[in-house]
Design a protein around this motif. Structure first.
Motif, PDB file in Angstrom:
ATOM      1  N   LEU A 190       0.854  -1.186   0.000  1.00 35.80           N
ATOM      2  CA  LEU A 190       0.000   0.000   0.000  1.00 35.80           C
ATOM      3  C   LEU A 190       0.887   1.233   0.000  1.00 35.80           C
ATOM      4  O   LEU A 190       1.700   1.432   0.908  1.00 35.80           O
ATOM      5  N   ASP A 191       0.754   2.035  -1.036  1.00 37.92           N
ATOM      6  CA  ASP A 191       1.481   3.291  -1.110  1.00 37.92           C
ATOM      7  C   ASP A 191       0.504   4.453  -0.976  1.00 37.92           C
ATOM      8  O   ASP A 191      -0.699   4.294  -1.198  1.00 37.92           O
ATOM      9  N   GLY A 281      -1.750  -1.433  -4.058  1.00 36.60           N
ATOM     10  CA  GLY A 281      -2.833  -0.473  -3.874  1.00 36.60           C
ATOM     11  C   GLY A 281      -2.252   0.890  -3.554  1.00 36.60           C
ATOM     12  O   GLY A 281      -1.224   1.003  -2.880  1.00 36.60           O
ATOM     13  N   VAL A 282      -2.894   1.925  -4.045  1.00 37.05           N
ATOM     14  CA  VAL A 282      -2.420   3.276  -3.774  1.00 37.05           C
ATOM     15  C   VAL A 282      -3.586   4.130  -3.303  1.00 37.05           C
ATOM     16  O   VAL A 282      -4.696   4.025  -3.831  1.00 37.05           O
ATOM     17  N   ARG A 312      -4.790  -7.507 -13.573  1.00 38.55           N
ATOM     18  CA  ARG A 312      -5.326  -7.578 -12.215  1.00 38.55           C
ATOM     19  C   ARG A 312      -4.227  -7.392 -11.161  1.00 38.55           C
ATOM     20  O   ARG A 312      -4.111  -8.172 -10.236  1.00 38.55           O
ATOM     21  N   GLN A 313      -3.457  -6.342 -11.301  1.00 35.32           N
ATOM     22  CA  GLN A 313      -2.365  -6.131 -10.355  1.00 35.32           C
ATOM     23  C   GLN A 313      -2.617  -4.993  -9.382  1.00 35.32           C
ATOM     24  O   GLN A 313      -2.168  -5.057  -8.252  1.00 35.32           O
ATOM     25  N   GLY A 314      -3.275  -3.911  -9.850  1.00 36.42           N
ATOM     26  CA  GLY A 314      -3.286  -2.709  -9.046  1.00 36.42           C
ATOM     27  C   GLY A 314      -4.650  -2.062  -8.928  1.00 36.42           C
ATOM     28  O   GLY A 314      -5.517  -2.236  -9.777  1.00 36.42           O
ATOM     29  N   PHE A 315      -4.821  -1.306  -7.853  1.00 35.66           N
ATOM     30  CA  PHE A 315      -6.074  -0.587  -7.641  1.00 35.66           C
ATOM     31  C   PHE A 315      -5.786   0.669  -6.840  1.00 35.66           C
ATOM     32  O   PHE A 315      -4.706   0.816  -6.250  1.00 35.66           O
ATOM     33  N   ALA A 316      -6.743   1.573  -6.840  1.00 36.03           N
ATOM     34  CA  ALA A 316      -6.570   2.833  -6.131  1.00 36.03           C
ATOM     35  C   ALA A 316      -7.841   3.194  -5.385  1.00 36.03           C
ATOM     36  O   ALA A 316      -8.947   2.855  -5.810  1.00 36.03           O
ATOM     37  N   VAL A 317      -7.664   3.886  -4.266  1.00 32.40           N
ATOM     38  CA  VAL A 317      -8.767   4.462  -3.497  1.00 32.40           C
ATOM     39  C   VAL A 317      -8.497   5.961  -3.400  1.00 32.40           C
ATOM     40  O   VAL A 317      -7.363   6.387  -3.147  1.00 32.40           O
ATOM     41  N   THR A 346     -14.543  -0.001   0.326  1.00 29.52           N
ATOM     42  CA  THR A 346     -13.901   0.387  -0.925  1.00 29.52           C
ATOM     43  C   THR A 346     -12.579  -0.343  -1.115  1.00 29.52           C
ATOM     44  O   THR A 346     -12.269  -0.834  -2.202  1.00 29.52           O
ATOM     45  N   TRP A 347     -11.772  -0.442  -0.052  1.00 28.06           N
ATOM     46  CA  TRP A 347     -10.497  -1.160  -0.146  1.00 28.06           C
ATOM     47  C   TRP A 347     -10.733  -2.627  -0.491  1.00 28.06           C
ATOM     48  O   TRP A 347     -10.076  -3.183  -1.385  1.00 28.06           O
TER      49      TRP A 347
END
Length: 747
Positions: A190-191, A281-282, A312-317, A346-347
């Motif tokens: 998580l960044d 995740g960022v 399917r590697q990354g997602f953002a909130v 959401t996460w």
């Protein structure tokens, strides 16, 4: 699914935990029928569940030859809220030794996955026997069965022995060690962007924090890790996170292309290759569409081209979304509890997409009480506050079956493309037919012929056919989740066209006026949007010459409305030049650049180069027109990149070049004169108005908008449409700049 029927043992099972054998009573007077256990009772006592993950090698080969990862799901695991699925599954690996740097090490290579759908479980004093028929996910195999013997001693699981019998011949047994009470392990990095590197950084929610909940819901603390542990996944969040400096002047919101580029940069540190159980995740500030609170960006570039790059590697909130206005670390009010609950939701929801989870309604389960449904979408069907009043903070059973026991390639990050597990020959919902009496009509329209390689775009139109106003969500692009698009290809197969990005956000509502009774209309009873369908999770959908059929299903606010079936034809290459250029065009880099509506990411530079070549080589032809637009979208906007954990301007907007690129495009639309190009013409003028504003040329912007309004009026556009077009004239030179304000403010 029901818990397996566990046979009775010498000692009665502990209530609510039938897999554990309790301590015997203390010595003393006892009923005549009771017999003190033998002195080996300590060996027979078991505190742990049988369920979990086991790993081992075939006994005859040792560390070289064949290995298995075994997942047993036959009794309740401790400390989780999750059903027993009564399944056994596993993965086979081949193993060999190699020397690296003078040291010998074992290398595992994944071979295939399998599942036992209905295992028979027999539990004895100090071991359990599990048998069943093996079903392989892929390939042809002889009839195969498996016997698993799990043993324990002094309260702990000591291991398992698995023997496979194929075609009547028993293979050498696998001796497996117990590894975990979870079925898979995932590492989550998580960044955080500097502007939102604030507490709370991760969700921590008390299940009783908000009053709207199931009456019998157990009170406990919920986190990302606990939510996935309930599902059987051990998520480990990196203790150290990277802070991305997003303070660059003018950088106010993220585009899809910038998120994708940042993801590629993040995963550049992994050198073990893909697929892998790694997820990024960022937490960012705002997305370009202000109503979007979370996004999963599906596809990646730079790994070998279409069909071979990791997905399917990354997602953002997006922390600055209005959902999180009241977010605090220790909620004390109902509004604060709502914000923390939605933060968790959401996460977990966005990370769920990385496990290849579609939305609930995309799987024909709109009433599923799952992390993968939308609360507001469920409430539209079942009543206000119904979702949270019944939701038990879990995935549904079908999703649990997938995440625990699905084919490894369909679950692991970087394996099969997103949505690949959501359909076979006919995707769920493909045959949806709307019944009579609906007050909403969904119509698809487009020109009936597209040149080879020409990106396909289709007009989606909602129209009110009733006699009262209707409030609808105007987000018709599939990436917002309101529409599902099905395409029948020339060979007869039907595919679900899924966007490479998935936006989770607020509805953007418009009111459709009642249908006119006199047969005329000013256009206020309808809403249209041009939807790009060139590229999706399955690649270029319209990549072969021939006849295609396109249908869509709009599902929101209790309305499920199927569209007409739109036929369109893709032509053959008309020259050797086109045929030879096709391999350069039909690549993942080109597809993502089109899907992202432009990108200056170095990871997609090959795509931008190919589009630039197409714009020049096929100038004036439909392919050249659309390629030039994509290049203009790329070069005409600022592009920021993550470099050494700081967002820096990688490309400065070049509005003059973009305007020059689109001059022939504008002339083409103005000369065409047909209604089928009206939306594309309008969209181009919107882009060019933005470019003129960046060039401080309000007069040119005004002139083009006025010409557009005049042209649309002469082509029979409704008065309301012409009035909306006139509103495109910027009030100030920078008013339409993306970096000055989000492109689609929430309504």
């Amino acid at each position: 699914m029901d818990t397996p029927n566990v046979p009775s043992t010498l000692l009665d099972p502990v209530p609510h935990h039938p897999s554990a054998i309790p301590f015997p009573p203390a010595p003393g007077p006892s009923p005549a029928s009771f017999h003190w256990p033998s002195e080996d009772w300590w060996r027979c006592w078991r505190t742990a569940a049988i369920s979990g993950r086991y790993e081992g090698h075939q006994a005859v080969t040792g560390p070289v030859g064949s290995a298995v990862e075994l997942r047993l799901d036959v009794d309740p695991r401790q400390g989780v809220e999750s059903p027993v699925l009564n399944k056994v599954s596993g993965d086979f690996f081949s193993t060999r030794t190699v020397k690296v740097g003078g040291l010998t090490q074992v290398v595992k290579t994944y071979v295939e996955s399998w599942i036992v759908d209905a295992p028979v479980v027999t539990i004895n004093k100090s071991d359990a026997h599990i048998t069943g028929t093996v079903r392989f996910w892929k390939g042809t195999h002889p009839v195969t069965s498996v016997e698993v013997i799990v043993s324990w001693s002094n309260g702990a699981i000591t291991g398992a022995v698995a023997t496979f019998t194929g075609g009547g011949v028993a293979g050498a047994p696998y001796a497996c060690k117990y590894r975990s009470d979870c079925f898979r392990d995932v590492n989550l990095e998580l960044d955080y962007c500097q502007s939102v590197d604030i507490e709370p950084k991760v969700p921590v929610y008390n299940s009783h924090g908000h009053n709207n909940r199931p009456a019998d819901l157990a009170e406990r603390t919920l986190t990302i890790e606990s939510s996935y542990k309930d599902a059987g996944i051990a998520v480990t969040i990196d203790a150290v996170h990277t802070v991305i400096d997003d303070s660059a002047p003018g950088f106010a919101s993220w585009s899809v292309g910038e998120l994708h580029d940042a993801m590629e940069t993040s995963f550049g540190k992994y050198n073990s290759g893909w697929p892998a159980w790694n997820l990024w995740g960022v937490q960012a500030g705002l997305f370009d569409s202000a109503g979007v609170g979370g996004i999963m960006f599906d596809a990646a570039a730079g790994f070998g081209g279409a069909g071979r790059g990791p997905d399917r590697q990354g997602f953002a909130v997006f922390r600055n979304h209005t959902w999180f206005t009241n977010l605090v670390s220790n909620p004390a009010t109902q509004d604060e509890a709502w914000a923390m609950r939605h933060f968790l939701y959401t996460w977990v929801h966005e990370a769920g997409h990385a496990f290849n989870f579609l939305h609930a309604w995309d799987k024909a389960r709109p009433d599923s009480l799952s992390w993968m449904n939308y609360d507001w979408k469920y409430d539209q069907r079942n009543g206000a506050d119904a979702f949270w009043g019944n939701f038990r903070f879990r995935f549904d059973d079908d999703e649990l079956l997938h995440i625990r026991h699905g084919d490894r390639a369909a679950v692991i990050m970087g394996g099969d493309p997103w949505a690949s597990g959501g359909h076979l020959e006919s995707p769920p919902g493909a045959m949806t037919v709307s019944g009579p009496g609906s007050d909403i009509e969904l119509t698809l329209s487009a020109k009936d012929y597209f040149d080879y390689m020409e990106p396909v775009a289709v007009e989606f139109r909602l129209r009110n056919t009733g006699d009262t106003p209707v409030l609808v969500d105007s987000r018709l692009d599939p990436r917002y989740g309101n529409t599902s698009v099905y395409v029948q290809k020339p060979d007869g197969t039907v595919v679900l066209h899924e966007s490479v990005v998935c936006f989770y956000g607020l509805p953007e509502l418009v009111t459709l006026a009642p249908a006119p009774t006199d047969g005329g209309s000013d256009g206020s009873d309808r809403y249209s949007e041009l939807v790009q369908l060139a590229y999706g999770t399955v690649g270029f959908v319209f990549d072969q010459p021939g006849q295609y059929l396109v249908r869509a299903v709009y599902s929101t606010d209790g309305v499920v409305q199927a569209s007409n079936t739109l036929p369109l034809r893709v032509g053959f290459p008309v020259s050797k030049e086109e045929d030879r250029f096709a391999p350069e065009f039909f690549t993942r880099e080109v597809g993502l650049t089109l899907a992202f509506e432009g990108s200056m990411s170095p990871y997609l530079s090959r795509g931008l180069d190919a589009l630039t070549e197409a714009a020049e080589r096929f100038s004036g032809a439909p392919l050249g027109v659309k390629a030039a637009t994509a290049v203009a979208q790329s070069v005409g906007d600022d592009f920021y990149r993550r470099q050494k954990d700081k967002m820096v301007k990688h490309h400065s907007a070049d509005p003059q070049r973009a305007l020059s690129l689109t001059e022939p495009v504008l002339a083409s639309y103005q000369q065409e004169g047909g209604r089928s190009s009206n939306l594309a013409y309008r969209k181009l003028v919107e882009l060019r108005t933005d470019l003129h504003a960046k060039s401080d040329d309000a007069a040119a912007a005004k002139s083009e908008v006025e010409t557009l309004a005049k042209d649309l009026g002469s082509r029979g556009a409704h008065a309301s449409v012409v009035a909306q077009v006139k509103e495109l004239i910027p009030s100030t030179p920078a008013s339409r700049s993306r970096r000055s304000a989000p492109r689609k403010p929430a309504k």
